[in-house]
Design a protein around this motif. Structure first.
Motif, PDB file in Angstrom:
ATOM      1  N   THR A 209       0.841  -1.192   0.000  1.00 53.27           N
ATOM      2  CA  THR A 209       0.000   0.000   0.000  1.00 53.27           C
ATOM      3  C   THR A 209       0.874   1.239   0.000  1.00 53.27           C
ATOM      4  O   THR A 209       1.860   1.303   0.734  1.00 53.27           O
ATOM      5  N   ARG A 210       0.503   2.217  -0.811  1.00 49.56           N
ATOM      6  CA  ARG A 210       1.209   3.483  -0.772  1.00 49.56           C
ATOM      7  C   ARG A 210       0.222   4.624  -1.033  1.00 49.56           C
ATOM      8  O   ARG A 210      -0.899   4.414  -1.512  1.00 49.56           O
ATOM      9  N   ALA A 211       0.648   5.824  -0.690  1.00 52.96           N
ATOM     10  CA  ALA A 211      -0.187   6.999  -0.922  1.00 52.96           C
ATOM     11  C   ALA A 211      -0.339   7.228  -2.425  1.00 52.96           C
ATOM     12  O   ALA A 211       0.515   6.807  -3.215  1.00 52.96           O
ATOM     13  N   VAL A 212      -1.425   7.891  -2.804  1.00 50.89           N
ATOM     14  CA  VAL A 212      -1.633   8.234  -4.214  1.00 50.89           C
ATOM     15  C   VAL A 212      -1.589   9.740  -4.385  1.00 50.89           C
ATOM     16  O   VAL A 212      -1.829  10.509  -3.452  1.00 50.89           O
ATOM     17  N   LEU A 213      -1.275  10.158  -5.597  1.00 53.77           N
ATOM     18  CA  LEU A 213      -1.206  11.577  -5.928  1.00 53.77           C
ATOM     19  C   LEU A 213      -2.592  12.103  -6.294  1.00 53.77           C
ATOM     20  O   LEU A 213      -3.502  11.332  -6.580  1.00 53.77           O
ATOM     21  N   PRO A 214      -2.790  13.405  -6.283  1.00 53.19           N
ATOM     22  CA  PRO A 214      -4.081  13.963  -6.698  1.00 53.19           C
ATOM     23  C   PRO A 214      -4.479  13.456  -8.084  1.00 53.19           C
ATOM     24  O   PRO A 214      -3.654  13.369  -8.993  1.00 53.19           O
ATOM     25  N   ASN A 215      -5.747  13.077  -8.212  1.00 55.33           N
ATOM     26  CA  ASN A 215      -6.356  12.596  -9.460  1.00 55.33           C
ATOM     27  C   ASN A 215      -5.938  11.183  -9.853  1.00 55.33           C
ATOM     28  O   ASN A 215      -6.349  10.696 -10.906  1.00 55.33           O
ATOM     29  N   GLN A 216      -5.105  10.528  -9.050  1.00 56.36           N
ATOM     30  CA  GLN A 216      -4.848   9.113  -9.280  1.00 56.36           C
ATOM     31  C   GLN A 216      -6.026   8.309  -8.743  1.00 56.36           C
ATOM     32  O   GLN A 216      -6.634   8.683  -7.736  1.00 56.36           O
ATOM     33  N   HIS A 217      -6.349   7.181  -9.395  1.00 55.00           N
ATOM     34  CA  HIS A 217      -7.401   6.315  -8.885  1.00 55.00           C
ATOM     35  C   HIS A 217      -6.930   5.680  -7.586  1.00 55.00           C
ATOM     36  O   HIS A 217      -5.746   5.366  -7.415  1.00 55.00           O
ATOM     37  N   GLU A 218      -7.873   5.475  -6.657  1.00 56.97           N
ATOM     38  CA  GLU A 218      -7.502   4.978  -5.334  1.00 56.97           C
ATOM     39  C   GLU A 218      -6.784   3.639  -5.371  1.00 56.97           C
ATOM     40  O   GLU A 218      -5.902   3.379  -4.548  1.00 56.97           O
ATOM     41  N   ARG A 219      -7.133   2.762  -6.332  1.00 60.76           N
ATOM     42  CA  ARG A 219      -6.494   1.450  -6.358  1.00 60.76           C
ATOM     43  C   ARG A 219      -5.081   1.498  -6.919  1.00 60.76           C
ATOM     44  O   ARG A 219      -4.366   0.493  -6.894  1.00 60.76           O
ATOM     45  N   GLU A 220      -4.645   2.652  -7.417  1.00 61.30           N
ATOM     46  CA  GLU A 220      -3.260   2.783  -7.870  1.00 61.30           C
ATOM     47  C   GLU A 220      -2.285   2.719  -6.704  1.00 61.30           C
ATOM     48  O   GLU A 220      -1.081   2.540  -6.901  1.00 61.30           O
ATOM     49  N   GLY A 221      -2.802   2.880  -5.499  1.00 61.28           N
ATOM     50  CA  GLY A 221      -1.955   2.752  -4.322  1.00 61.28           C
ATOM     51  C   GLY A 221      -1.842   1.334  -3.811  1.00 61.28           C
ATOM     52  O   GLY A 221      -1.148   1.084  -2.824  1.00 61.28           O
TER      53      GLY A 221
END
Length: 244
Positions: A209-221
């Motif tokens: 699990t990692r943080a996501v950047l603004p406008n990234q989809h939540e599952r990209e983390g």
């Protein structure tokens, strides 16, 4: 109570257009032994709704042994905040020992996450669901491309064996968006994992699990080294396999 596919079809019609609170109350009324799966923000919203229904229910969580420290504190915060009993499910120690001895602590970075998740999540879930006839999850249709787009409000779950065969699986928040979840959390001051304040949206085990950047989809983390449309750990096998 034993259920059939016909029961599920009838309930799908009855629950169509109903809000999450009504679906939670329906599920708990029909299944007093229902187990509510708890790990993230959506699940706490369901716990809040279930507590307010004043109907009996059970809550379980999967302790994989690889969770963030913040998540362990969050689990305890929710337990004390609502005064609930939290059934904690652990992986079999020997299976973990064998995997780590053979492949090390981070084999999932090389051969995908399914083997590790199978041992740490799916097997404990299978044991837990064998004690009930129904379960409830916080799945939303917009959570994951390709695997949750068609999540129904209630389904006939043949992926796991319950006390009396296939389970009734309720997903009361299937039609809610992330914004609606957080509107509820803020309005009713529902506890949430402090990792959300650090950019984490979908929170699982610490190495995956990692943080996501603004406008990234939540599952990209989650499992960011793998193909985007297959990001499921195996807890929701019905999302990956055709219903029977």
């Amino acid at each position: 109570m034993a259920i059939s596919a016909a029961d599920i079809d009838a309930w799908q019609t009855e629950l169509a257009g109903k809000g999450p609170q009504s679906i939670v109350k329906f599920a708990l009324t029909h299944f007093p032994d229902l187990c509510l799966s708890f790990s993230g923000a959506e699940d706490v919203v369901l716990i809040d709704m279930a507590v307010k229904s004043k109907l009996p229910f059970r809550v379980f969580t999967l302790d994989t042994g690889r969770l963030h420290a913040e998540t362990y504190r969050f689990l305890d915060t929710v337990r004390t905040h609502y005064g609930i009993t939290l059934e904690v499910c652990y992986p079999e120690a020997e299976a973990v020992r064998e995997l780590v001895s053979k492949k090390g602590f981070f084999s999932f970075y090389e051969d995908d996450h399914k083997e590790c998740c199978g041992i740490r999540k799916v097997a404990p879930l299978r044991r837990q669901l064998a004690t009930t006839t129904a379960w409830m999850t916080g799945q939303r249709k917009d959570q994951s491309p390709g695997t949750r787009n068609d999540v129904p409000l209630v389904q006939y779950d043949t992926s796991f064996e319950g006390l009396e065969g296939p389970l009734a699986k309720f997903n009361p928040l299937a039609n809610w968006s992330s914004s609606e979840i957080w509107d509820y959390i803020r309005a009713l001051e529902v506890p949430y994992n402090p990792l959300h304040e650090k950019g984490f949206v979908s929170i699982g085990c610490e190495p995956c699990t990692r943080a996501v950047l603004p406008n990234q989809h939540e599952r990209e983390g989650r499992w960011w080294w793998e193909e985007a449309t297959k990001k499921e750990c195996g807890l929701h096998l019905s999302n990956l396999t055709p219903p029977t």
